[in-house]
Design an enzyme around this catalytic site. Structure first.
Site, PDB file in Angstrom:
ATOM      1  N   SER A 144       0.820  -1.212   0.000  1.00  0.00           N
ATOM      2  CA  SER A 144       0.000   0.000   0.000  1.00  0.00           C
ATOM      3  C   SER A 144       0.852   1.259   0.000  1.00  0.00           C
ATOM      4  CB  SER A 144      -0.905   0.021   1.232  1.00  0.00           C
ATOM      5  OG  SER A 144      -0.108   0.047   2.416  1.00  0.00           O
ATOM      6  N   GLY A 145       2.124   1.112   0.389  1.00  0.00           N
ATOM      7  CA  GLY A 145       2.996   2.276   0.508  1.00  0.00           C
ATOM      8  C   GLY A 145       2.954   2.922   1.886  1.00  0.00           C
ATOM      9  N   PRO A 164       2.675  13.387  13.402  1.00  0.00           N
ATOM     10  CA  PRO A 164       2.606  12.869  12.027  1.00  0.00           C
ATOM     11  C   PRO A 164       1.251  12.310  11.649  1.00  0.00           C
ATOM     12  CG  PRO A 164       3.986  11.450  13.413  1.00  0.00           C
ATOM     13  CD  PRO A 164       3.721  12.697  14.186  1.00  0.00           C
ATOM     14  N   ASN A 165       0.557  11.669  12.588  1.00  0.00           N
ATOM     15  CA  ASN A 165      -0.750  11.083  12.282  1.00  0.00           C
ATOM     16  C   ASN A 165      -1.888  12.064  12.513  1.00  0.00           C
ATOM     17  OD1 ASN A 165       1.115   8.768  13.370  1.00  0.00           O
ATOM     18  ND2 ASN A 165      -0.360   7.758  12.006  1.00  0.00           N
ATOM     19  N   ASP A 166      -1.879  12.673  13.701  1.00  0.00           N
ATOM     20  CA  ASP A 166      -3.011  13.511  14.089  1.00  0.00           C
ATOM     21  C   ASP A 166      -3.101  14.804  13.286  1.00  0.00           C
ATOM     22  OD1 ASP A 166      -3.574  11.612  15.980  1.00  0.00           O
ATOM     23  OD2 ASP A 166      -2.597  12.687  17.632  1.00  0.00           O
ATOM     24  N   SER A 188      -5.598   8.490   4.752  1.00  0.00           N
ATOM     25  CA  SER A 188      -5.068   7.146   4.951  1.00  0.00           C
ATOM     26  C   SER A 188      -3.984   6.935   3.904  1.00  0.00           C
ATOM     27  CB  SER A 188      -6.184   6.104   4.767  1.00  0.00           C
ATOM     28  OG  SER A 188      -5.643   4.800   4.581  1.00  0.00           O
ATOM     29  N   THR A 220      11.357  -2.887 -48.274  1.00  0.00           N
ATOM     30  CA  THR A 220      10.375  -3.679 -47.537  1.00  0.00           C
ATOM     31  C   THR A 220      10.936  -5.081 -47.376  1.00  0.00           C
ATOM     32  OG1 THR A 220       9.227  -4.298 -49.593  1.00  0.00           O
ATOM     33  CG2 THR A 220       8.422  -2.332 -48.448  1.00  0.00           C
ATOM     34  N   HIS A 221      10.673  -5.714 -46.250  1.00  0.00           N
ATOM     35  CA  HIS A 221      11.250  -7.029 -45.938  1.00  0.00           C
ATOM     36  C   HIS A 221      12.781  -6.980 -45.943  1.00  0.00           C
ATOM     37  CE1 HIS A 221       7.326  -9.110 -46.421  1.00  0.00           C
ATOM     38  NE2 HIS A 221       7.137  -8.203 -47.361  1.00  0.00           N
ATOM     39  N   SER A 240      35.347   2.468 -30.749  1.00  0.00           N
ATOM     40  CA  SER A 240      35.970   1.182 -30.426  1.00  0.00           C
ATOM     41  C   SER A 240      37.242   1.397 -29.641  1.00  0.00           C
ATOM     42  CB  SER A 240      36.263   0.401 -31.710  1.00  0.00           C
ATOM     43  OG  SER A 240      37.014  -0.773 -31.435  1.00  0.00           O
ATOM     44  N   LYS A 249      36.632   4.215 -35.709  1.00  0.00           N
ATOM     45  CA  LYS A 249      35.285   3.653 -35.794  1.00  0.00           C
ATOM     46  C   LYS A 249      34.269   4.597 -35.137  1.00  0.00           C
ATOM     47  CE  LYS A 249      33.241  -0.964 -35.598  1.00  0.00           C
ATOM     48  NZ  LYS A 249      31.872  -0.655 -35.235  1.00  0.00           N
ATOM     49  N   VAL A 250      33.144   4.770 -35.801  1.00  0.00           N
ATOM     50  CA  VAL A 250      32.050   5.577 -35.262  1.00  0.00           C
ATOM     51  C   VAL A 250      30.802   4.700 -35.203  1.00  0.00           C
ATOM     52  CG1 VAL A 250      30.587   7.599 -35.582  1.00  0.00           C
ATOM     53  CG2 VAL A 250      33.020   7.702 -36.186  1.00  0.00           C
ATOM     54  N   GLU A 288      21.496   3.152 -30.251  1.00  0.00           N
ATOM     55  CA  GLU A 288      21.551   1.939 -29.438  1.00  0.00           C
ATOM     56  C   GLU A 288      21.011   2.192 -28.036  1.00  0.00           C
ATOM     57  OE1 GLU A 288      25.512   0.240 -31.759  1.00  0.00           O
ATOM     58  OE2 GLU A 288      25.689   1.077 -29.749  1.00  0.00           O
TER      59      GLU A 288
END
Length: 481
Positions: free
Chosen positions: A111-112, A143-145, A152, A200-201, A331, A337-338, A344
């Site tokens: 419930s947290g 804290p509660n009151d 709740s 395509t494909h 690399s 290398k690029v 990614e």
């Protein structure tokens, strides 16, 4: 009222430990922190991994507590002086000044409860300090009151979840997603008339323009952003006012409507009270909807990023229609290398979001009776997904899309060598004969024109019909130019 300035506005200034108490008795708490007994017990009982609850949730929770204090004060249920101190403490927490006071793990009560009490304790101790009082057993604010008055965990935690989600998606995810789409659209218009070969494909297809291809990415991202924005409607309804099981016990009549209106005023969000608090507490359907919206955006991002890295492959043994910015060495062993690193990273983020959505969907199905007790894992995954998706869109835009250029020679060469231009001949000489030309060109290493002429097509007819620039439709119309 004016509060005295404390020596330690974001810390107690004490050292060692102090004694805090709750219904379970006494416990030692680090004296330099504002949290209390229940927070300390949670740190001991739920020390599972390194996954801490997102600060975005706590900042939203502080706004919820502020709204509750204001509504309670306006209704005569909370002393104005106490309410003022609570509001100021909430403002500090919402601004991030108290982030270090919220250390709890994601893995806690479903419930947290522990996170709600963490917020209640921190706000109570800080508010007491602002009033010149002590901490723990000496505090002037309970804290509660006081902080949790008419509330709740079961209705405030989902309320804070919704507010945090709305703020993160509104302020980060959607703007970054739309900015990426806009940057892609700019390049689509810039290259609206550059003819390229379609695929395509993963095989050669008929031509289109670079602008038309990029416009597809833009449209897909914008559509995903629209669906994500629409999903936010589901989390604009708030559980606050339902208290423990949805009946509103211990909350005054109209509290749900009042706190929703106050939160809307404080955040600028279109928040309303949930019409059925039993559904608001017992389900996580709104969060599931937003997570699905994030997943949809991730899928659009993945398609776009993957297309870009395929089109940038090479430079000598790949497609290399796109030249990506050279951001860093690609690399540790191959000089010069690029790599498509931003693409990614975007794909990995998309995969993460898709995986996290699966968790959210499964958790959403775990509601039992009057409460779904999978809330911490849901908000953890939704906020994480929203954050990394927005960040990935921003990084991809700034460090890649805005610097991408065309390799026009490669683009033109693919068009010149394409066999699928024969499609334009098909209405004139028939499908079978056109296919024969394509196969002959491929098998004998001929150009399409050479094969067509050898199979009896007149040169003038071929040149008139097989013109790539006439095979791409109307790029200006397609791009709204």
């Amino acid at each position: 009222m004016a509060f005295p300035e404390t020596d330690h506005p974001i810390g107690t200034g004490a050292t060692g430990v102090r004694i805090e108490t709750d219904a379970m008795g006494e416990i030692e708490v680090p004296a330099e922190h504002y949290w209390g007994a229940q927070t300390q017990r949670s740190l001991q009982h739920f020390a599972i991994g390194d996954d801490r609850m997102h600060t975005a949730l706590y900042r939203a929770y502080a706004i919820v507590k502020k709204a509750a204090a204001l509504v309670n004060a306006e209704g005569g249920r909370l002393d104005p002086e106490l309410a003022g101190a609570i509001v100021r403490a909430c403002d500090e927490a919402a601004a991030g000044l108290l982030d270090d006071e919220f250390p709890l793990y994601v893995w806690q009560s479903g419930s947290g409860t522990q996170s709600n009490m963490n917020v209640n304790e921190v706000i109570a101790n800080r508010a007491s300090q602002l009033l010149g009082g002590g901490l723990g057993r000496e505090r002037l604010v309970h804290p509660n009151d006081h902080v949790n008055l008419a509330q709740s965990t079961n209705d405030t935690f989902p309320t804070a979840m919704h507010v945090a989600t709305l703020l993160e998606v509104r302020d980060n995810t959607l703007p970054q997603l739309l900015a990426l789409a806009a940057a892609i659209g700019d390049r689509a218009r810039r290259w609206h008339d550059v003819v390229k070969i379609g695929r395509t494909h993963l095989q050669d297809a008929t031509p289109l323009t670079v602008g038309q291809e990029w416009s597809g990415w833009e449209a897909q991202l914008r559509a995903a952003a629209s669906r994500l924005e629409q999903s936010l409607d589901a989390v604009c309804e708030l559980a606050a006012g339902g208290t423990a099981v949805g009946t509103g016990i211990n909350a005054p009549e109209g509290f749900g409507e009042a706190i929703a209106a106050k939160l809307a005023e404080l955040t600028g969000l279109p928040l309303v009270t949930a019409p059925n608090k039993f559904a608001a507490l017992g389900s996580l359907d709104g969060m599931v909807a937003v997570s699905a919206g994030l997943r949809g955006a991730a899928i659009a991002l993945m398609k776009t990023a993957n297309d870009m890295r395929w089109l940038a492959s090479g430079p000598r043994a790949g497609l290399h229609e796109l030249r990506l910015p050279e951001n860093e060495p690609g690399s540790s062993i191959m000089p010069g290398k690029v790599n498509p690193t931003q693409q990614e990273a975007a794909v990995m983020v998309a995969l993460q979001v898709i995986g996290e959505d699966s968790i959210v969907a499964a958790a959403g199905a775990q509601g039992n009776f009057e409460l779904n007790t999978m809330r911490p894992i849901v908000i953890d995954n939704v906020l994480h997904s929203a954050r990394i998706l927005g960040d990935a869109c921003g990084q991809l835009r700034v460090h890649s899309v805005e610097g991408i250029e065309l390799d026009r020679e490669a683009v033109a060469a693919y068009v010149d060598r394409s066999l699928m231009l024969v499609t334009a001949l098909s209405p004139h000489i028939g499908y079978d004969r056109a296919a024969e030309i394509a196969h002959k060109a491929d098998h004998e290493g001929l150009t399409l024109r050479e094969a067509a002429l050898r199979l009896g097509v007149e040169a003038a007819e071929f040149d008139r019909i097989v013109d790539p620039s006439t095979m791409v439709g109307d790029p200006k119309r397609d791009l709204g130019l």
